[in-house]
Design a protein around this motif. Structure first.
Motif, PDB file in Angstrom:
ATOM      1  N   PRO A 179       0.810  -1.231  -0.001  1.00 32.31           N
ATOM      2  CA  PRO A 179       0.026  -0.043   0.020  1.00 32.31           C
ATOM      3  C   PRO A 179       0.730   1.216  -0.037  1.00 32.31           C
ATOM      4  N   THR A 180       2.094   1.071   0.532  1.00 29.41           N
ATOM      5  CA  THR A 180       3.011   2.420   0.537  1.00 29.41           C
ATOM      6  C   THR A 180       4.269   2.038   0.415  1.00 29.41           C
ATOM      7  N   ARG A 181       5.267   2.712  -0.004  1.00 30.82           N
ATOM      8  CA  ARG A 181       6.648   2.823  -0.388  1.00 30.82           C
ATOM      9  C   ARG A 181       7.354   3.819  -0.052  1.00 30.82           C
ATOM     10  N   ALA A 182       8.495   4.088   0.428  1.00 23.69           N
ATOM     11  CA  ALA A 182       9.464   5.264   0.444  1.00 23.69           C
ATOM     12  C   ALA A 182      11.038   4.872   0.213  1.00 23.69           C
ATOM     13  N   GLY A 183      11.314   5.996  -0.292  1.00 27.89           N
ATOM     14  CA  GLY A 183      12.825   5.805  -0.802  1.00 27.89           C
ATOM     15  C   GLY A 183      13.519   7.165  -0.592  1.00 27.89           C
ATOM     16  N   GLU A 184      14.760   7.044  -0.362  1.00 32.17           N
ATOM     17  CA  GLU A 184      15.517   8.178  -0.225  1.00 32.17           C
ATOM     18  C   GLU A 184      16.331   8.491  -1.838  1.00 32.17           C
ATOM     19  N   PHE A 185      16.231   9.772  -1.749  1.00 35.22           N
ATOM     20  CA  PHE A 185      16.767  10.540  -3.110  1.00 35.22           C
ATOM     21  C   PHE A 185      17.880  11.469  -2.957  1.00 35.22           C
ATOM     22  N   ARG A 186      18.958  11.378  -3.344  1.00 34.21           N
ATOM     23  CA  ARG A 186      20.107  12.358  -3.328  1.00 34.21           C
ATOM     24  C   ARG A 186      20.097  13.290  -4.184  1.00 34.21           C
ATOM     25  N   LEU A 187      19.915  14.561  -3.998  1.00 32.73           N
ATOM     26  CA  LEU A 187      19.859  15.719  -5.012  1.00 32.73           C
ATOM     27  C   LEU A 187      20.851  16.094  -5.575  1.00 32.73           C
ATOM     28  N   SER A 188      22.313  16.013  -4.940  1.00 36.58           N
ATOM     29  CA  SER A 188      23.563  16.307  -5.813  1.00 36.58           C
ATOM     30  C   SER A 188      23.545  17.550  -6.474  1.00 36.58           C
ATOM     31  N   GLY A 189      22.840  18.700  -5.807  1.00 36.28           N
ATOM     32  CA  GLY A 189      23.158  19.790  -6.444  1.00 36.28           C
ATOM     33  C   GLY A 189      21.801  20.325  -7.410  1.00 36.28           C
ATOM     34  N   GLY A 190      21.056  19.243  -7.727  1.00 37.32           N
ATOM     35  CA  GLY A 190      19.957  19.422  -8.556  1.00 37.32           C
ATOM     36  C   GLY A 190      18.490  19.810  -7.917  1.00 37.32           C
ATOM     37  N   ALA A 191      17.272  19.628  -8.571  1.00 38.32           N
ATOM     38  CA  ALA A 191      16.160  19.992  -7.764  1.00 38.32           C
ATOM     39  C   ALA A 191      15.026  18.895  -8.344  1.00 38.32           C
ATOM     40  N   LEU A 192      14.243  18.570  -7.272  1.00 39.20           N
ATOM     41  CA  LEU A 192      13.353  17.669  -7.439  1.00 39.20           C
ATOM     42  C   LEU A 192      12.134  18.165  -7.204  1.00 39.20           C
ATOM     43  N   SER A 193      10.924  17.823  -8.189  1.00 38.25           N
ATOM     44  CA  SER A 193       9.729  18.553  -8.133  1.00 38.25           C
ATOM     45  C   SER A 193       8.703  17.711  -8.453  1.00 38.25           C
ATOM     46  N   LEU A 194       7.381  17.985  -8.142  1.00 40.26           N
ATOM     47  CA  LEU A 194       5.905  17.199  -8.413  1.00 40.26           C
ATOM     48  C   LEU A 194       5.439  18.280  -9.266  1.00 40.26           C
ATOM     49  N   ASP A 195       4.821  17.845 -10.400  1.00 41.06           N
ATOM     50  CA  ASP A 195       3.887  18.642 -10.990  1.00 41.06           C
ATOM     51  C   ASP A 195       2.702  17.694 -11.566  1.00 41.06           C
ATOM     52  N   ARG A 196       1.436  18.394 -12.130  1.00 42.91           N
ATOM     53  CA  ARG A 196       0.509  17.534 -12.689  1.00 42.91           C
ATOM     54  C   ARG A 196       0.203  18.031 -14.192  1.00 42.91           C
ATOM     55  N   THR A 197       1.517  18.338 -14.826  1.00 43.57           N
ATOM     56  CA  THR A 197       1.381  18.939 -16.359  1.00 43.57           C
ATOM     57  C   THR A 197       1.135  17.569 -17.230  1.00 43.57           C
ATOM     58  N   ALA A 198       1.913  16.473 -16.955  1.00 41.11           N
ATOM     59  CA  ALA A 198       1.687  15.455 -18.108  1.00 41.11           C
ATOM     60  C   ALA A 198       0.220  14.974 -18.356  1.00 41.11           C
ATOM     61  N   ARG A 199      -0.285  14.734 -19.352  1.00 34.54           N
ATOM     62  CA  ARG A 199      -1.560  14.294 -19.744  1.00 34.54           C
ATOM     63  C   ARG A 199      -1.493  13.295 -20.941  1.00 34.54           C
ATOM     64  N   PHE A 200      -2.246  12.177 -20.821  1.00 38.36           N
ATOM     65  CA  PHE A 200      -2.275  11.196 -21.707  1.00 38.36           C
ATOM     66  C   PHE A 200      -4.042  10.717 -21.805  1.00 38.36           C
ATOM     67  N   THR A 201      -4.119  10.546 -23.212  1.00 33.13           N
ATOM     68  CA  THR A 201      -5.450  10.036 -23.618  1.00 33.13           C
ATOM     69  C   THR A 201      -5.423   8.779 -24.281  1.00 33.13           C
ATOM     70  N   VAL A 202      -6.272   7.745 -23.824  1.00 31.35           N
ATOM     71  CA  VAL A 202      -6.393   6.529 -24.301  1.00 31.35           C
ATOM     72  C   VAL A 202      -7.518   6.213 -24.742  1.00 31.35           C
ATOM     73  N   SER A 203      -7.696   5.866 -26.252  1.00 37.96           N
ATOM     74  CA  SER A 203      -8.906   5.780 -26.983  1.00 37.96           C
ATOM     75  C   SER A 203      -8.933   4.258 -27.454  1.00 37.96           C
ATOM     76  N   VAL A 204     -10.035   3.661 -27.261  1.00 44.67           N
ATOM     77  CA  VAL A 204     -10.418   2.123 -27.395  1.00 44.67           C
ATOM     78  C   VAL A 204     -11.308   2.225 -28.684  1.00 44.67           C
ATOM     79  N   GLY A 205     -10.952   1.834 -29.841  1.00 45.97           N
ATOM     80  CA  GLY A 205     -11.740   1.825 -31.000  1.00 45.97           C
ATOM     81  C   GLY A 205     -12.894   0.511 -31.014  1.00 45.97           C
ATOM     82  N   LEU A 206     -14.047   0.742 -31.084  1.00 40.78           N
ATOM     83  CA  LEU A 206     -15.028  -0.345 -30.995  1.00 40.78           C
ATOM     84  C   LEU A 206     -15.896  -0.353 -32.301  1.00 40.78           C
ATOM     85  N   ASP A 207     -16.729  -1.174 -32.280  1.00 39.94           N
ATOM     86  CA  ASP A 207     -17.592  -1.384 -33.723  1.00 39.94           C
ATOM     87  C   ASP A 207     -18.413  -0.008 -33.993  1.00 39.94           C
ATOM     88  N   ASN A 208     -19.075   0.385 -32.622  1.00 44.21           N
ATOM     89  CA  ASN A 208     -19.827   1.394 -32.490  1.00 44.21           C
ATOM     90  C   ASN A 208     -19.712   2.673 -32.049  1.00 44.21           C
TER      91      ASN A 208
END
Length: 241
Positions: free
Chosen positions: A58-87
């Protein structure tokens, strides 16, 4: 005396060239190794996501070394999945979001089950997503990141803790409504994935182009399949400095 001066000058020039070029090469090699280490660390986090996606934890955790960089979360990415049917077509757009590490011109992200690396305009997938197209069957697993907590971006020195917790999972196709099956998995004719928005669009394009079974069309990347399963897993992600 003239010969000694010339010889000594040549030695000084050689030492100076080795010193300058050698240190530059060492610094470049260290930076590249640091990026590789970060890429491996992101792959470890991706495996944590995958464990939750498969229902192994149900949960997991991990350590992440930044080493002079930046770590960020965002909700920009979007994907559309389309299933083709007879109708007609059954389509769903999911804002998957991403967890990204950036340093200088390099960006390494976990996005929709994959680890992607982009340098300037060049990008590639270093860990593949849970997407298959084989023998007339396609299975697509989407991972939606829900950022939580007060910290969605950090560039502090040292390491941070990234926690991942499952919110819920659902089947997008085939669907059920009020306990009734609306459509069957084997009613499909094809399935198409469209990258609506992503900073790693070229990396996705390269990956699909190299996969058997997927064909690029105006609508996205299509798999001709008569049996299709599309599922989504929503996870909560926190960055703890």
């Amino acid at each position: 005396m003239v010969g000694f001066v010339l010889s000594f000058s040549l030695i000084l020039l050689a030492v100076s060239a080795v010193h300058t070029g050698g240190f530059a090469a060492i610094a470049e090699e260290q930076q590249e190794e640091q990026i590789h280490n970060t890429e491996r660390a992101m792959s470890v986090l991706a495996e944590n996501f995958h464990d939750i996606e498969r229902g192994n934890a149900p949960t997991r955790a991990g350590e992440f070394r930044l080493s002079g960089g930046a770590l960020s979360l965002d909700r920009t990415a979007r994907f559309t999945v389309s299933v083709g049917l007879d109708n007609g077509t059954f389509a769903e757009t999911v804002r998957t979001g991403s967890l990204s590490y950036t340093k200088d011109e390099t960006e390494i992200s976990y996005e929709n089950g994959a680890v992607l690396r982009t340098n300037d305009d060049y990008g590639f997938v270093s860990r593949p997503p849970s997407v298959t197209c084989r023998d007339g069957k396609s299975i697509i697993s989407l991972v939606e990141i829900d950022p939580r907590g007060n910290v969605t971006s950090t560039s502090v020195d040292g390491s941070v803790l990234v926690t991942v917790a499952k919110q819920d999972s659902d089947i997008y196709y085939p669907r059920r409504e009020n306990g009734t099956v609306v459509n069957e998995a084997d009613m499909a004719q094809n399935v198409t994935i469209r990258v609506e928005e992503s900073r790693h669009e070229k990396a996705w394009e390269r990956w699909f182009a190299e996969r058997d079974g997927w064909k690029q069309t105006a609508a996205g990347y299509r798999c001709e399949a008569d049996t299709v399963f599309v599922r989504t897993t929503k996870v909560t992600v926190r960055i703890l400095p």
